[in-house]
Every structure is written in structure tokens, then in C-alpha cells.
Write an enzyme that holds these catalytic residues in place. Structure first.
Site, PDB file in Angstrom:
ATOM      1  N   LYS A  36       0.850  -1.200   0.000  1.00  0.00           N
ATOM      2  CA  LYS A  36       0.000   0.000   0.000  1.00  0.00           C
ATOM      3  C   LYS A  36       0.887   1.252   0.000  1.00  0.00           C
ATOM      4  O   LYS A  36       2.099   1.159   0.242  1.00  0.00           O
ATOM      5  CB  LYS A  36      -0.924  -0.015   1.220  1.00  0.00           C
ATOM      6  N   ARG A 132     -10.459  -0.079  15.698  1.00  0.00           N
ATOM      7  CA  ARG A 132     -10.411   0.821  14.546  1.00  0.00           C
ATOM      8  C   ARG A 132     -11.319   0.254  13.459  1.00  0.00           C
ATOM      9  O   ARG A 132     -12.209   0.921  12.972  1.00  0.00           O
ATOM     10  CB  ARG A 132      -8.964   0.967  14.056  1.00  0.00           C
ATOM     11  N   TYR A 260      15.626  29.877   8.770  1.00  0.00           N
ATOM     12  CA  TYR A 260      14.429  30.482   9.359  1.00  0.00           C
ATOM     13  C   TYR A 260      14.473  30.386  10.875  1.00  0.00           C
ATOM     14  O   TYR A 260      14.853  29.354  11.436  1.00  0.00           O
ATOM     15  CB  TYR A 260      13.180  29.755   8.868  1.00  0.00           C
ATOM     16  N   MET A 308      11.334  24.550   2.869  1.00  0.00           N
ATOM     17  CA  MET A 308      10.507  23.811   1.912  1.00  0.00           C
ATOM     18  C   MET A 308      11.334  22.991   0.934  1.00  0.00           C
ATOM     19  O   MET A 308      11.031  21.837   0.646  1.00  0.00           O
ATOM     20  CB  MET A 308       9.584  24.771   1.153  1.00  0.00           C
TER      21      MET A 308
HETATM   22  C1  PLP Z   1      -0.267  -1.678   6.751  1.00  0.00           C
HETATM   23  C2  PLP Z   1      -0.813  -2.923   7.340  1.00  0.00           C
HETATM   24  C3  PLP Z   1       0.021  -4.009   7.615  1.00  0.00           C
HETATM   25  C4  PLP Z   1       1.528  -3.950   7.476  1.00  0.00           C
HETATM   26  O1  PLP Z   1       2.050  -3.337   8.630  1.00  0.00           O
HETATM   27  P1  PLP Z   1       3.629  -3.306   8.926  1.00  0.00           P
HETATM   28  O2  PLP Z   1       3.694  -2.782  10.312  1.00  0.00           O
HETATM   29  O3  PLP Z   1       4.226  -2.317   7.962  1.00  0.00           O
HETATM   30  O4  PLP Z   1       4.139  -4.660   8.758  1.00  0.00           O
HETATM   31  C5  PLP Z   1      -0.570  -5.174   8.072  1.00  0.00           C
HETATM   32  N1  PLP Z   1      -1.900  -5.267   8.256  1.00  0.00           N
HETATM   33  C6  PLP Z   1      -2.734  -4.234   8.020  1.00  0.00           C
HETATM   34  C7  PLP Z   1      -4.195  -4.393   8.257  1.00  0.00           C
HETATM   35  C8  PLP Z   1      -2.218  -3.015   7.577  1.00  0.00           C
HETATM   36  O5  PLP Z   1      -3.043  -1.997   7.361  1.00  0.00           O
END
Ligand code: PLP
Length: 363
Positions: A36, A132, A260, A308
Site C-alpha cells: 500500500k 479501529r 528560518y 521547503m
Molecule cells: C499496513 C498494514 C500491515 C503492514 O504493517 P507493517 O507494520 O508495515 O508490517 C498489516 N496489516 C494491516 C491491516 C495493515 O493496514
């Protein structure tokens, strides 16, 4: 053509190495490579291509990301971690052989009510304490019965997600206990999945993985240890090296300040290098004075606020430093976890935050 030398070097060999290490560590079960957020910022194509020979499946966040994974040519199991909400999305799942997570009533109803021309493998997400996403303990069996009754369902993987796998926390044992209990008391699934990267390594959440236990690994595949098990990092290869050139050098007298807010003041006659990397590139603005970087093989410290497009480092002690020299902001020599600590954030945030204006260059 890139005129600006700033870049994120991506090592597909490192990703492959890490995947093999994860597999060895799992010592059983199946590996779901999480790609992802554009392969955790490494680029979905290099990540998916490097992972394909080493994983049993992959996971994307949502539909657009899943389709981007398919565009790389990957045809294996592909999970959509946030699931799908509409009939049209479910049809796309059927067309591209995608496996949605089902974590709520609306998603379950969509599956029950849509006419699909091919059944889907779905991942039923239960809430074991993170609160969640996912079905409660009481709702799980009923959701499973409904999935099994649907013509649109080919099979089910029972899953849950850990809230504290990277730490020593009482919820770890509690979540594991509840997930194991649910997997005993629930019928109608063929596989299960509980561990993320840290969960795989945490003694409180581990178990001997069976053939149908899927580990959902993200961060580890990119060469960063998310867990408190510190010796792990030595076995991993960071897959991203964030690099930018020095574009200016300035001599400061003792008492003069840089940047800055004049947030860093020379305590001695100093040489300050300006580097073509700023918060618009994804380097964290919150990074403190002294945050490490590497130039000419030497560790140097951030001096002054990140702006930036640029940041400034103290190169007083670096011999022969020159305009055009590459500076490693994180990578094999500069641990991204240390940068995260200096900026009050986490490695996942930094890797996924490298912006589109930084070219990803395969090395
Ligand atoms: C992103 C995600 C993972 C992977 O998590 P890592 O800590 O990067 O291994 C696993 N399960 C779910 C549901 C996630 O959203």
C-alpha cells in the site's frame, strides 16, 4: 531527464533479500507483501516486481492501489485492506480477482446484494482490541455464516490487527488470546491472518505458523525493523536511500545563525552546507538540530530549521566537502528510525511521505 540530483534510490535486491529473510523467520505459513501507499513510498512497480517471486500474495490499501498493483503485471492473490463499499467496486474485484476485507455491516450487505459473475475470496476482519476496524467477538460468527451463505463468496480468511505489536504492552497477549479463541469458536473460514511485521517478531504475539496462517508484512520488507527486538536490523537491508546534493557552502563566524528562525547558532567558526532536500520533498520539518546525515562517509548533523526545498547541515569537520557532493538523509548508513525519533514520528510516516517531486531511481 532529472536536472535536480535529489532522488530516492530504490534497491529491489534489498526488497528481495528482506522478503527472503521474513520468510525464513516465519518458518511456515504464507507471506502477504503489503505494498500500500505506493509500496511504502518505494514505488509500487519496483516493490511488486521485487516481491513477486517471494510472496504468496500482496495487499493494497484501497481499490485504486490494488489496480496499480495489477498494472505491474502481478496476478496472484491481492487483498484490499480497507475493503469495498459499493456494488461497482465489487464488480471490479470480480473482474481483477481482488480480495476485499469485510469489516462492517455495509460491506457485508454489499456482498450479499450484488450480482457478481465470479465469487470472491474475502478477508473477514475481527476487532480484538484495536477498535479501529472489524467485527466484535459477538458479531463474528453471524457475519461468517452470512458470508458462507452468499453465492459471491469463494472462501474466507479470518483476520485481525494488532495495536501495540511494536511495544511491550498488555494488549498484545490479550489480542492474541482473543484471536485464538475466536478462531477456535468460529466455523466457516479456510485461512487466518494476525501478524504484521512487528507481530511476527514479538514473543507475546508469535505462534508456530500453520500452513494457512498469513503474515501481513510491510515495513520489514523495506528493510526497517519495527519491533523492539533490536538485533533484527542487522539482518535487513534498507531499500530506500534518500539522497540530495549540496548546492551551497557558507562560512559562519562564531555567533552567526542559519535559516528560518535563526534556530542554530555557530559555537565556533563553522562551515554550513545547504542541501537540496526540504519538507516539500518529505523530509520532516520537525527534525531537530543534530539530526544525522552522511556526507563523504562522515556523519554530520542538521543545523537550523528544515525549509521547503532545502536543509542545512554542519560540515565543519568534513574534509574537502564540495558543492555537488551527495548527502544521504536516510538509507543504509543513516537509520530512518533515528530520523523518525529526531522528528517525533515513525519510519512508516517518513518512507510513505517522500513526495512525488523526488524521483525514485532503481539501483
Ligand atoms: C499496513 C498494514 C500491515 C503492514 O504493517 P507493517 O507494520 O508495515 O508490517 C498489516 N496489516 C494491516 C491491516 C495493515 O493496514
Amino acid at each position: 531527464m532529472h536536472y535536480r540530483q535529489t532522488r530516492a534510490e530504490i534497491s529491489t535486491a534489498a526488497i528481495a533479500h528482506n522478503a527472503q529473510w521474513v520468510r525464513k523467520t516465519m518458518n511456515g505459513g504464507k507471506l502477504l507483501g503489503v505494498v500500500k501507499a505506493d509500496g511504502y513510498g518505494h514505488g509500487v512497480a519496483p516493490a511488486a516486481q521485487a516481491l513477486t517471486p517471494h510472496v504468496d500474495g500482496m495487499a493494497a490499501g484501497f481499490m485504486e492501489e490494488a489496480l496499480a498493483v495489477r498494472e505491474t503485471g502481478y496476478t496472484g492473490p491481492l487483498v484490499i485492506l480497507e475493503g469495498c463499499f459499493s456494488a461497482s467496486e465489487l464488480s471490479v474485484c470480480a473482474e481483477h480477482n481482488l480480495s476485499p476485507v469485510v469489516h462492517c455491516e455495509q460491506q457485508l450487505q454489499a456482498i450479499e446484494q450484488t450480482a457478481l459473475n465470479k465469487p470472491l475470496w474475502v478477508w473477514l476482519k475481527v476487532d480484538t482490541g484495536m477498535h479501529r476496524l472489524g467485527w466484535s467477538e459477538e458479531q463474528t460468527q453471524q457475519a461468517m455464516v452470512r458470508l458462507n451463505a452468499s453465492r459471491n463468496v469463494l472462501g474466507v480468511t479470518l483476520m485481525s490487527h494488532l495495536a501495540n505489536a511494536d511495544a511491550d504492552h498488555k494488549l498484545n497477549a490479550e489480542q492474541k488470546r482473543l484471536f485464538c479463541q475466536l478462531s477456535e469458536s468460529t466455523d466457516g473460514y479456510q485461512a487466518r491472518s494476525f501478524h504484521n511485521s512487528a507481530g511476527l517478531l514479538n514473543p507475546e504475539t508469535q505462534w508456530v505458523l500453520q500452513e494457512n496462517d498469513w503474515v501481513r508484512a510491510g515495513l520489514l520488507l523495506y528493510g526497517v525493523n519495527p519491533s523492539a527486538v533490536t538485533e533484527v536490523q542487522a539482518s535487513l537491508k534498507p531499500a530506500m536511500r534518500l539522497v540530495a546534493p549540496i548546492i551551497a557552502l557558507h562560512k559562519l563566524e562564531r555567533g552567526e545563525s542559519v535559516g528560518y528562525g535563526s534556530a542554530w547558532t555557530a559555537q565556533r567558526p563553522s562551515l554550513i552546507a545547504t542541501v537540496a532536500m526540504g519538507y516539500a520533498d518529505g523530509y520532516p520539518r520537525q527534525a531537530e538540530n543534530g539530526t544525522p546525515a552522511m556526507v563523504r562517509g562522515q556523519i554530520v548533523g542538521l543545523a537550523g530549521r528544515v525549509s521547503m526545498d532545502m536543509l542545512t547541515i554542519d560540515v565543519t569537520d568534513v574534509a574537502d566537502v564540495q558543492i555537488g557532493d551527495d548527502v544521504e538523509l536516510w538509507g543504509p548508513n543513516i537509520d530512518v528510525r533515528q530520523i523518525a525519533a529526531c522528528a517525533g514520528t515513525i519510519s512508516w510516516h517518513l518512507l510513505t511521505g517522500v513526495s512525488v517531486r523526488v524521483p525514485r531511481v532503481k539501483v
